[in-house]
Design a protein around this motif. Structure first.
Motif, PDB file in Angstrom:
ATOM      1  N   GLU A   1       0.935  -1.080   0.049  1.00 11.55           N
ATOM      2  CA  GLU A   1      -0.016  -0.052  -0.174  1.00 11.55           C
ATOM      3  C   GLU A   1       0.904   1.223   0.161  1.00 11.55           C
ATOM      4  OE1 GLU A   1      -3.254  -0.075  -0.158  1.00 11.55           O
ATOM      5  OE2 GLU A   1      -3.270  -2.392  -0.381  1.00 11.55           O
ATOM      6  N   ALA A   2       0.486   2.366  -0.899  1.00 12.23           N
ATOM      7  CA  ALA A   2       1.486   3.399  -0.890  1.00 12.23           C
ATOM      8  C   ALA A   2       1.459   4.111   0.156  1.00 12.23           C
ATOM      9  CB  ALA A   2       0.729   4.342  -2.072  1.00 12.23           C
ATOM     10  N   GLY A   3       0.380   4.148   1.298  1.00 12.09           N
ATOM     11  CA  GLY A   3       0.393   4.850   2.505  1.00 12.09           C
ATOM     12  C   GLY A   3       1.178   4.086   3.508  1.00 12.09           C
ATOM     13  N   LEU A   4       1.876   2.881   3.256  1.00 10.66           N
ATOM     14  CA  LEU A   4       2.691   2.305   4.107  1.00 10.66           C
ATOM     15  C   LEU A   4       4.176   2.228   3.719  1.00 10.66           C
ATOM     16  CD1 LEU A   4       0.216  -0.684   5.225  1.00 10.66           C
ATOM     17  CD2 LEU A   4       1.198   0.967   6.525  1.00 10.66           C
ATOM     18  N   ALA A   5       4.465   3.063   2.490  1.00 11.08           N
ATOM     19  CA  ALA A   5       5.912   3.040   1.947  1.00 11.08           C
ATOM     20  C   ALA A   5       6.366   4.393   2.283  1.00 11.08           C
ATOM     21  CB  ALA A   5       5.625   2.794   0.641  1.00 11.08           C
ATOM     22  N   ALA A   6       7.561   4.781   2.020  1.00 13.43           N
ATOM     23  CA  ALA A   6       8.345   5.819   2.358  1.00 13.43           C
ATOM     24  C   ALA A   6       9.490   5.977   1.569  1.00 13.43           C
ATOM     25  CB  ALA A   6       8.496   6.280   3.689  1.00 13.43           C
ATOM     26  N   ARG A   7       9.837   7.324   0.823  1.00 20.63           N
ATOM     27  CA  ARG A   7      11.130   7.288   0.233  1.00 20.63           C
ATOM     28  C   ARG A   7      12.321   7.272   1.092  1.00 20.63           C
ATOM     29  NH1 ARG A   7       8.943  11.554  -2.717  1.00 20.63           N
ATOM     30  NH2 ARG A   7       8.638  11.169  -4.803  1.00 20.63           N
TER      31      ARG A   7
ATOM     32  N   ILE B   1       0.448  -4.469  12.910  1.00 17.55           N
ATOM     33  CA  ILE B   1      -0.464  -5.049  11.910  1.00 17.55           C
ATOM     34  C   ILE B   1      -1.571  -4.689  11.921  1.00 17.55           C
ATOM     35  CG2 ILE B   1      -0.903  -7.223  10.935  1.00 17.55           C
ATOM     36  CD1 ILE B   1       1.783  -8.256  12.206  1.00 17.55           C
ATOM     37  N   ASN B   2      -2.426  -4.530  12.853  1.00 18.08           N
ATOM     38  CA  ASN B   2      -3.887  -4.304  12.739  1.00 18.08           C
ATOM     39  C   ASN B   2      -4.131  -2.915  12.722  1.00 18.08           C
ATOM     40  OD1 ASN B   2      -4.702  -6.916  13.065  1.00 18.08           O
ATOM     41  ND2 ASN B   2      -4.653  -6.731  15.471  1.00 18.08           N
ATOM     42  N   ARG B   3      -3.130  -2.047  13.228  1.00 18.51           N
ATOM     43  CA  ARG B   3      -3.278  -0.664  13.023  1.00 18.51           C
ATOM     44  C   ARG B   3      -3.157  -0.427  11.790  1.00 18.51           C
ATOM     45  NH1 ARG B   3      -0.778   3.989  16.819  1.00 18.51           N
ATOM     46  NH2 ARG B   3      -2.198   3.028  18.084  1.00 18.51           N
ATOM     47  N   ALA B   4      -2.191  -0.833  10.765  1.00 17.94           N
ATOM     48  CA  ALA B   4      -1.761  -0.894   9.455  1.00 17.94           C
ATOM     49  C   ALA B   4      -2.900  -1.192   8.427  1.00 17.94           C
ATOM     50  CB  ALA B   4      -0.497  -1.502   8.930  1.00 17.94           C
ATOM     51  N   ARG B   5      -3.608  -2.153   8.889  1.00 11.15           N
ATOM     52  CA  ARG B   5      -4.756  -2.602   8.092  1.00 11.15           C
ATOM     53  C   ARG B   5      -5.943  -1.745   8.238  1.00 11.15           C
ATOM     54  NH1 ARG B   5      -3.624  -9.189   9.533  1.00 11.15           N
ATOM     55  NH2 ARG B   5      -2.154  -9.396   7.916  1.00 11.15           N
ATOM     56  N   ALA B   6      -5.945  -0.973   9.454  1.00  8.67           N
ATOM     57  CA  ALA B   6      -7.178  -0.218   9.572  1.00  8.67           C
ATOM     58  C   ALA B   6      -6.820   1.181   9.213  1.00  8.67           C
ATOM     59  CB  ALA B   6      -7.529  -0.420  11.192  1.00  8.67           C
ATOM     60  N   ASP B   7      -5.772   1.503   9.156  1.00  7.50           N
ATOM     61  CA  ASP B   7      -5.386   3.074   9.396  1.00  7.50           C
ATOM     62  C   ASP B   7      -3.972   3.170   8.613  1.00  7.50           C
ATOM     63  OD1 ASP B   7      -4.987   5.717   9.191  1.00  7.50           O
ATOM     64  OD2 ASP B   7      -5.575   6.100  11.396  1.00  7.50           O
ATOM     65  N   ALA B   8      -3.723   2.772   7.541  1.00  4.63           N
ATOM     66  CA  ALA B   8      -2.466   2.864   6.904  1.00  4.63           C
ATOM     67  C   ALA B   8      -1.643   4.235   7.042  1.00  4.63           C
ATOM     68  CB  ALA B   8      -2.385   2.571   5.253  1.00  4.63           C
TER      69      ALA B   8
ATOM     70  N   VAL C   1       0.300   4.255  10.530  1.00  2.00           N
ATOM     71  CA  VAL C   1       1.514   3.725  10.484  1.00  2.00           C
ATOM     72  C   VAL C   1       2.497   4.654   9.703  1.00  2.00           C
ATOM     73  CG1 VAL C   1       2.619   1.555  10.116  1.00  2.00           C
ATOM     74  CG2 VAL C   1       0.501   1.434  11.253  1.00  2.00           C
ATOM     75  N   GLY C   2       2.152   5.013   8.503  1.00  6.68           N
ATOM     76  CA  GLY C   2       3.142   5.734   7.575  1.00  6.68           C
ATOM     77  C   GLY C   2       3.577   6.936   8.174  1.00  6.68           C
ATOM     78  N   ALA C   3       2.764   7.581   9.307  1.00 10.32           N
ATOM     79  CA  ALA C   3       3.372   8.612  10.239  1.00 10.32           C
ATOM     80  C   ALA C   3       4.436   8.299  11.077  1.00 10.32           C
ATOM     81  CB  ALA C   3       2.187   9.183  10.956  1.00 10.32           C
ATOM     82  N   LEU C   4       4.137   6.778  11.709  1.00  7.55           N
ATOM     83  CA  LEU C   4       5.138   6.340  12.457  1.00  7.55           C
ATOM     84  C   LEU C   4       6.680   6.347  11.783  1.00  7.55           C
ATOM     85  CD1 LEU C   4       3.302   3.733  14.545  1.00  7.55           C
ATOM     86  CD2 LEU C   4       3.983   5.959  15.196  1.00  7.55           C
ATOM     87  N   ILE C   5       6.388   5.615  10.450  1.00  9.65           N
ATOM     88  CA  ILE C   5       7.718   5.359   9.701  1.00  9.65           C
ATOM     89  C   ILE C   5       8.344   6.838   9.476  1.00  9.65           C
ATOM     90  CG2 ILE C   5       8.380   4.822   7.320  1.00  9.65           C
ATOM     91  CD1 ILE C   5       6.141   2.780   7.335  1.00  9.65           C
ATOM     92  N   ALA C   6       7.314   7.789   9.232  1.00  5.16           N
ATOM     93  CA  ALA C   6       8.038   9.040   8.646  1.00  5.16           C
ATOM     94  C   ALA C   6       8.721   9.607  10.156  1.00  5.16           C
ATOM     95  CB  ALA C   6       6.911   9.989   8.504  1.00  5.16           C
ATOM     96  N   ALA C   7       8.172   9.472  11.464  1.00  6.03           N
ATOM     97  CA  ALA C   7       8.609   9.931  12.576  1.00  6.03           C
ATOM     98  C   ALA C   7       9.870   9.351  13.136  1.00  6.03           C
ATOM     99  CB  ALA C   7       7.831   9.619  13.575  1.00  6.03           C
ATOM    100  N   VAL C   8      10.265   8.065  12.474  1.00  8.07           N
ATOM    101  CA  VAL C   8      11.526   7.291  12.769  1.00  8.07           C
ATOM    102  C   VAL C   8      12.461   8.205  11.715  1.00  8.07           C
ATOM    103  CG1 VAL C   8      12.982   5.249  12.437  1.00  8.07           C
ATOM    104  CG2 VAL C   8      10.725   5.097  13.306  1.00  8.07           C
ATOM    105  N   PHE C   9      12.285   8.310  10.625  1.00  5.94           N
ATOM    106  CA  PHE C   9      13.211   8.954   9.809  1.00  5.94           C
ATOM    107  C   PHE C   9      13.567  10.359  10.133  1.00  5.94           C
ATOM    108  CE2 PHE C   9      12.108   6.104   5.968  1.00  5.94           C
ATOM    109  CZ  PHE C   9      13.251   5.152   6.115  1.00  5.94           C
TER     110      PHE C   9
END
Length: 327
Positions: A102-108, A264-271, A274-282
């Motif tokens: 899902e594009a919402g679960l990906a990041a550059r 996992i369940n959060r990603a399935r319900a609200d990508a 979780v995309g925001a968490l990925i961005a926060a790590v970067f």
């Protein structure tokens, strides 16, 4: 394309390298030519048939990848073929030459960050940031991490260090205690785990418990929660039945807060969440916060199955990624 596949739930005899069709992105998805795939304990749980992980059988594991965009599905903005990306492949498929996400679960991948390091972000480090947020960890807290020995445990040590808690105790196997002593006060998860964890915490109770083992460890950990404490359950790696939850009267009397966390369940319900968490790590990694994303252990493709088995048998400390394609 080549992939690692679980033919059915059960033991290691159901794991094999196979040839499967190359997936195409649906609307809202991107296809990724996988360079690196992270190994996670959720793959072990999927193979064992624990509900909520494998989405069907046969199943290709792998929920965390880094690579280049190979194709872009309809309606996707912000990605182009050739972009270096990471993704949380929430329905698996990452231990293969190509996966869709899902594009919402990906990041550059930020400029200058090695792809193998970036690959550990979408599930492992995003989980650590999500847990620290869910437990509202502050500098006043004494924290217990019951599963300190794996990739998420390593990530939690770094993320929690930014919040400077008073003490962080890490539950670990006897084999990993020495390795973890640099970032945790280790407490071996044996029959005396509760007493060992409290001793490591200066004989105090804990303000925060981040619990991922379940069963007997979860039960012991509930008994270590201080008044006003926060308890977050995010796994059950032991495969034992969950203990009884605290009674409402106990919650009120002790001002306890209990919560669950499943990325996992959060990603399935609200990508997007979780995309925001990925961005926060970067963002943390680029902010000059005093730490950098560590280099994981990298194994070759022909070692992938053995590395998965080692993780299942608790013989794989820290974080491992599989090199799927050559550079």
């Amino acid at each position: 394309m080549k992939a690692v596949q679980f033919s059915e739930p059960g033991g290691t005899e159901h794991i094999a390298e196979v040839d499967v069709p190359t997936p195409e992105p649906a609307p809202g998805q991107i296809a990724i030519a996988v360079r690196y795939a992270g190994l996670n304990f959720v793959d072990v749980l999927a193979r064992r048939g624990v509900p909520g992980y494998a989405t069907g059988w046969p199943y290709v594991p792998g929920m965390e990848v880094g690579g280049e965009v190979a194709a872009v599905g309809e309606g996707v903005d912000g990605f182009a073929v050739g972009d270096a990306v990471v993704a949380f492949t929430v329905d698996g498929g990452g231990l293969a030459e190509t996966v869709v996400a899902e594009a919402g679960l990906a990041a550059r991948v930020p400029d200058g960050l090695a792809l193998e390091r970036a690959t550990i972000v979408p599930l492992t480090w995003a989980t650590a940031v999500g847990l620290a947020d869910a437990a509202h960890v502050s500098s006043k807290d004494r924290v217990l991490v019951t599963g300190a020995g794996g990739g998420v445990g390593d990530a939690l040590a770094a993320v929690l260090s930014l919040r400077t808690p008073r003490c962080v105790v890490g539950g670990t196997s006897a084999n990993s205690a020495g390795r973890l002593a640099a970032v945790y006060r280790p407490a071996v998860r044996d029959a005396e785990f509760g007493a060992a964890a409290r001793k490591a915490n200066d004989d105090e109770l804990f303000d925060v418990v981040l619990e991922s083992i379940g069963g007997d460890v979860a039960s012991a950990s509930l008994g270590l929660l201080a008044p006003g404490g926060r308890y977050v359950s995010y796994g059950a790696a032991a495969g034992q039945p969950d203990p009884a939850a605290p009674a409402p009267a106990d919650l009120r009397r002790n001002n306890w807060t209990t919560a669950g966390f499943s990325i996992i369940n959060r990603a399935r319900a609200d990508a997007r969440a979780v995309g925001a968490l990925i961005a926060a790590v970067f963002a943390l990694a680029e902010a000059g916060s005093g730490w950098e994303l560590p280099a994981p252990r990298v194994v070759a493709w022909d070692e992938a199955i053995d590395a998965h088995i080692a993780q299942a048998e608790n013989r794989s400390p820290g974080k491992t990624v599989v090199a799927v394609r050559g550079s």
